[in-house]
Design an enzyme around this catalytic site. Structure first.
Site, PDB file in Angstrom:
ATOM      1  N   HIS A   1       9.268  -3.771   3.547  1.00  0.00           N
ATOM      2  CA  HIS A   1       8.904  -3.984   2.137  1.00  0.00           C
ATOM      3  C   HIS A   1      10.140  -4.298   1.302  1.00  0.00           C
ATOM      4  CE1 HIS A   1       5.619  -1.164   3.529  1.00  0.00           C
ATOM      5  NE2 HIS A   1       4.907  -2.144   3.024  1.00  0.00           N
TER       6      HIS A   1
ATOM      7  N   GLN B   1      -3.260 -11.846   7.817  1.00  0.00           N
ATOM      8  CA  GLN B   1      -3.390 -11.593   6.384  1.00  0.00           C
ATOM      9  C   GLN B   1      -2.780 -12.730   5.565  1.00  0.00           C
ATOM     10  OE1 GLN B   1      -2.834  -7.582   4.326  1.00  0.00           O
ATOM     11  NE2 GLN B   1      -0.814  -8.496   4.077  1.00  0.00           N
TER      12      GLN B   1
ATOM     13  N   GLN C   1     -10.513  -2.228   2.185  1.00  0.00           N
ATOM     14  CA  GLN C   1     -10.073  -2.856   3.434  1.00  0.00           C
ATOM     15  C   GLN C   1     -10.066  -1.883   4.606  1.00  0.00           C
ATOM     16  OE1 GLN C   1      -6.166  -3.818   1.551  1.00  0.00           O
ATOM     17  NE2 GLN C   1      -5.308  -3.331   3.563  1.00  0.00           N
TER      18      GLN C   1
ATOM     19  N   HIS D   1       9.063   0.817   3.446  1.00  0.00           N
ATOM     20  CA  HIS D   1      10.151   0.853   4.427  1.00  0.00           C
ATOM     21  C   HIS D   1      10.997  -0.400   4.235  1.00  0.00           C
ATOM     22  CE1 HIS D   1       7.626  -2.015   6.520  1.00  0.00           C
ATOM     23  NE2 HIS D   1       6.667  -1.104   6.665  1.00  0.00           N
ATOM     24  N   ASP D   2      11.922  -0.656   5.162  1.00  0.00           N
ATOM     25  CA  ASP D   2      12.836  -1.773   4.948  1.00  0.00           C
ATOM     26  C   ASP D   2      12.141  -3.125   5.043  1.00  0.00           C
ATOM     27  OD1 ASP D   2      15.588  -2.485   4.350  1.00  0.00           O
ATOM     28  OD2 ASP D   2      15.601  -3.470   6.302  1.00  0.00           O
TER      29      ASP D   2
ATOM     30  N   MET E   1       0.832  -1.200   0.000  1.00  0.00           N
ATOM     31  CA  MET E   1       0.000   0.000   0.000  1.00  0.00           C
ATOM     32  C   MET E   1       0.870   1.255   0.000  1.00  0.00           C
ATOM     33  SD  MET E   1      -3.555  -0.630   1.969  1.00  0.00           S
ATOM     34  CE  MET E   1      -2.962  -0.311   3.612  1.00  0.00           C
TER      35      MET E   1
END
Length: 280
Positions: free
Chosen positions: A37, A153, A61, A34-35, A30
């Site tokens: 990801h 998730q 969501q 950051h690290d 989304m």
């Protein structure tokens, strides 16, 4: 790295890659990268093929009183993080293509989407499963990479992949933490320095629960220790602290392989989640 917005351009780029024999490795996000990801992207890069990162703040969501409007949107920063981590394509998906006029189909996630976060965010996981299904259809991904931090998730999406007979393989990558133990999250940027100190009670509580589990503690004792550690921080508003099975998300009846602790709590107006495997 190439930036793509339209679905037609994405499909053309991926068709060319597949013609050359490259599998599609897909990291959905989304944005506000950051690290954590970047770690997903690096793992995808190491697996070879063409690496696609999607950036899309999915409206279905979010509940009516949640942070959709203020969710951080940092497209230029996202491009820099994705490229540095080794992505080939950055797809900034469009509302009008993911949710075209007249669309009405939704994935219903059932029981696993109705526990833990699902109790407090009704419909959230239906929205997650719906958009991930759309993204997988759009990309035809061979491999999907998700982070362990959002563990519920991963279970919901894994179930959806299995139920829809999709050929995509799901890879769950371990949670990335700052040196102080706080799990990386795009929402961490909402925290003031003082609130960040409060938030550290979450990983500390999970560590205490894990330590007792390693020492042979019962479900009841570990649950009590988890809540006591969370409750010791007055600035933390605990939403839940539960022990559940990693595969089914059913409430743990005994400490056995796969038992995992889950926590959700507010620090100020910021909702944070974390989890830890207690019995490997």
């Amino acid at each position: 790295m190439k930036r793509i917005e339209s679905l037609a351009d994405l499909r053309a780029a991926l068709a060319a890659a597949r013609a050359g024999g490259a599998p599609v490795r897909f990291v959905p996000t989304m944005g506000a990268l950051h690290d954590g990801h970047a770690t997903l992207v690096r793992r995808a890069r190491a697996d070879g093929g063409v690496v696609v990162v999607s950036v899309y703040v999915n409206p279905t969501q979010f509940g009516p009183n949640e942070d959709f409007a203020r969710y951080p949107r940092t497209p230029e920063g996202d491009l820099a993080v994705a490229e540095a981590a080794g992505a080939d394509l950055a797809w900034f998906a469009r509302d009008d293509e993911l949710y075209p006029a007249g669309e009405s189909t939704r994935v219903r996630t059932g029981a696993i989407g109705g526990v833990l976060c699902g109790v407090y965010r009704p419909g959230h996981f239906d929205g997650v499963a719906t958009v991930v299904a759309k993204l997988l259809v759009a990309t035809g991904a061979d491999t999907l990479y998700l982070g362990e931090k959002d563990f519920q998730q991963t279970v919901v999406v894994g179930r959806m992949i299995a139920d829809f007979l999709l050929a995509t393989r799901l890879v769950v990558v371990p949670t990335v933490r700052d040196p102080d133990g706080l799990a990386l999250s795009s929402r961490n940027r909402y925290l003031s320095p003082a609130e960040r100190e409060v938030a550290l009670a979450i990983p500390r509580a999970l560590e205490r629960a894990a330590a007792l589990a390693r020492a042979g503690g019962t479900v009841e004792a570990v649950h009590e220790t988890l809540h006591a550690a969370l409750g010791a921080e007055p600035g933390l508003r605990v939403q839940y602290g539960e022990l559940r099975d990693s595969a089914t998300l059913e409430a743990a009846q005994r400490m056995e392989q796969g038992t995992r602790a889950f926590v959700a709590a507010y620090v100020g107006s910021t909702r944070l989640i974390d989890n830890r495997l207690l019995v490997p």
